[in-house]
Write an enzyme that holds these catalytic residues in place. Structure first.
Site, mmCIF file in Angstrom:
data_model
loop_
_atom_site.group_PDB
_atom_site.id
_atom_site.type_symbol
_atom_site.label_atom_id
_atom_site.label_comp_id
_atom_site.label_asym_id
_atom_site.label_seq_id
_atom_site.Cartn_x
_atom_site.Cartn_y
_atom_site.Cartn_z
ATOM 1 N N ASN A 8 0.878 -1.168 0.000
ATOM 2 C CA ASN A 8 0.000 0.000 0.000
ATOM 3 C C ASN A 8 0.919 1.222 0.000
ATOM 4 O OD1 ASN A 8 -1.805 2.052 0.486
ATOM 5 N ND2 ASN A 8 -2.219 1.477 2.616
ATOM 6 N N LYS A 10 0.235 4.286 -0.412
ATOM 7 C CA LYS A 10 -0.358 5.539 0.086
ATOM 8 C C LYS A 10 -0.036 6.669 -0.901
ATOM 9 C CE LYS A 10 -0.069 3.507 4.594
ATOM 10 N NZ LYS A 10 -0.002 3.648 6.036
ATOM 11 N N HIS A 93 -9.527 1.986 4.607
ATOM 12 C CA HIS A 93 -8.253 2.099 5.340
ATOM 13 C C HIS A 93 -8.424 3.085 6.498
ATOM 14 C CE1 HIS A 93 -4.114 3.110 6.291
ATOM 15 N NE2 HIS A 93 -3.783 1.960 5.731
ATOM 16 N N GLU A 95 -6.671 5.418 7.548
ATOM 17 C CA GLU A 95 -6.382 6.823 7.215
ATOM 18 C C GLU A 95 -7.576 7.469 6.516
ATOM 19 O OE1 GLU A 95 -2.676 5.958 5.256
ATOM 20 O OE2 GLU A 95 -1.822 5.459 7.208
ATOM 21 N N GLU A 165 -5.549 -4.231 10.677
ATOM 22 C CA GLU A 165 -4.470 -3.262 10.845
ATOM 23 C C GLU A 165 -4.685 -2.456 12.127
ATOM 24 O OE1 GLU A 165 -2.530 -2.373 6.802
ATOM 25 O OE2 GLU A 165 -4.162 -0.961 7.049
ATOM 26 N N GLY A 171 2.621 2.550 10.579
ATOM 27 C CA GLY A 171 3.628 3.592 10.372
ATOM 28 C C GLY A 171 4.374 3.975 11.638
ATOM 29 N N SER A 211 3.299 -1.961 10.210
ATOM 30 C CA SER A 211 4.755 -2.088 10.379
ATOM 31 C C SER A 211 5.260 -3.505 10.113
ATOM 32 C CB SER A 211 5.183 -1.613 11.769
ATOM 33 O OG SER A 211 4.840 -0.245 11.948
HETATM 34 P P1 PGA Z 1 2.753 0.417 7.541
HETATM 35 O O1 PGA Z 1 1.319 0.684 6.876
HETATM 36 O O2 PGA Z 1 3.241 -0.909 6.991
HETATM 37 O O3 PGA Z 1 3.598 1.576 7.093
HETATM 38 O O4 PGA Z 1 2.558 0.373 9.006
HETATM 39 C C1 PGA Z 1 0.390 -0.343 6.693
HETATM 40 C C2 PGA Z 1 -0.894 0.222 6.146
HETATM 41 O O5 PGA Z 1 -1.310 1.311 6.566
HETATM 42 O O6 PGA Z 1 -1.523 -0.411 5.273
#
Ligand code: PGA
Length: 250
Positions: A8, A10, A93, A95, A165, A171, A211
Site C-alpha cells: 500500500n 499511500k 483504510h 487513514e 491493521e 507507520g 509495520s
Molecule cells: P505500515 O502501513 O506498513 O507503514 O505500518 C500499513 C498500512 O497502513 O496499510
C-alpha cells in the site's frame, strides 16, 4: 490458500518512479509462489500496469467511490479502475476513516459497488490504542465487520479479503506480536463464521498490516489465521518489499 502480500504505497511516487519500482521488483520476486499486489496511487495505475506485463503481479487501487458516474468531483469509479486493469481495491483504510470521513456505512457502500463490478476488495479494520487499552478490541472489530458486511450475501462476503491493521501499529514501527495479531485475526474469522457460515469464513482471507517488515513477516505469517500482509512503509523500496514477499527463504 496462497498468501497475499500487498503493498500500500499511500500518497507516494510519481508514475515514472512507480514504473522504475516495478522494473526493479520483478527479478527480485520471480521465484516466489506468493500472490503479490501493488495498491498504488490512481496516477500510477497506468504505468505500473504497463510495467507489470506478464509478471503475475496484481494491480490494486487504494479507494473508490460507490456510484458509477456523475457529478462527484474528484472521485473515481469502479469502472475507471477496471479500465486500467485493476483487480484489488483497498476499502476503509484507517487513514481514510480518520482523515477523509469514511464510515462503516460508506465502507459498506464501497464494498457492495466493488463486488458488483468484480473488483476484489481489501477491507481494512483495526482498533486504536485507546480501544485496545480499554480492553474493547473484540467488540470494536466485530462492530466494524458487522457494519461493513451489512446486507451482503454470503457469496459476496466470500470475495472479500480483510486486512487487520491495528492503528497503533501503522507507520509507527510498533508491530502487533504474532500472538496479538493471531488472536484478533482469529476473532475476525470466527465472527465471519457466526454471521455467515464456516465455508464463507474459510474463503475470507485475513491479512495483517501495521509495520510489517522483512524481520517480522515470517512469524506473523505463521499464524494460522493470517494469510498475508498489507504493507505500507516497507513496500516503498523494491528490496524491502521483495524481502517480505520472499519471507522465510533467507
Ligand atoms: P505500515 O502501513 O506498513 O507503514 O505500518 C500499513 C498500512 O497502513 O496499510
Amino acid at each position: 490458500m496462497a498468501n497475499l502480500i500487498a503493498g500500500n504505497w499511500k500518497m507516494n511516487k510519481t508514475a515514472k518512479e512507480a514504473a522504475e519500482f516495478v522494473r526493479e521488483l520483478k527479478p527480485l520476486i520471480k521465484d516466489s509462489t506468493e500472490e503479490v499486489a501493488l495498491c498504488v496511487p490512481f496516477t500510477c495505475l497506468e504505468s505500473v500496469g504497463r510495467e507489470m506485463g506478464d509478471s503475475g503481479i496484481k494491480l490494486g487501487a487504494q479507494d473508490m467511490f460507490w456510484l458509477d458516474k456523475g457529478a462527484y468531483t474528484g472521485e473515481i469509479s469502479a469502472e475507471m479502475l477496471l479500465d486500467l486493469g485493476v483487480e484489488y481495491v483497498i476499502i476503509g483504510h484507517s487513514e481514510r476513516r480518520k482523515l477523509f470521513g469514511d464510515t462503516d456505512e460508506t465502507v459498506n457502500n464501497k464494498l457492495k459497488a466493488a463486488i458488483r463490478h468484480g473488483l476484489k476488495p481489501i477491507l481494512c479494520v483495526g482498533e486504536s490504542l485507546e480501544t485496545r487499552q480499554a480492553g474493547i478490541t473484540r467488540e470494536f472489530i466485530k462492530g466494524q465487520i458487522r457494519g461493513a458486511f451489512e446486507d451482503l450475501k454470503e457469496e459476496e462476503v466470500a470475495e472479500i479479503t480483510i486486512a487487520y491493521e491495528p492503528i497503533w501499529a501503522i507507520g509507527t514501527g510498533l508491530t502487533a506480536t504474532p500472538e496479538q495479531a493471531g488472536e484478533t485475526t482469529g476473532i475476525i474469522k470466527r465472527f465471519t463464521e457466526t454471521l455467515y457460515n464456516k465455508s464463507v469464513a474459510d474463503k475470507v482471507r485475513v491479512l495483517y498490516g501495521g509495520s510489517m517488515n522483512a524481520s517480522n513477516a515470517e512469524a506473523l505469517l505463521q499464524q494460522k489465521t493470517i494469510s498475508g500482509g498489507l504493507i505500507g512503509g516497507a513496500s516503498l523500496k523494491p528490496v524491502d518489499f521483495a524481502a517480505i514477499v520472499n519471507h522465510g527463504k533467507n
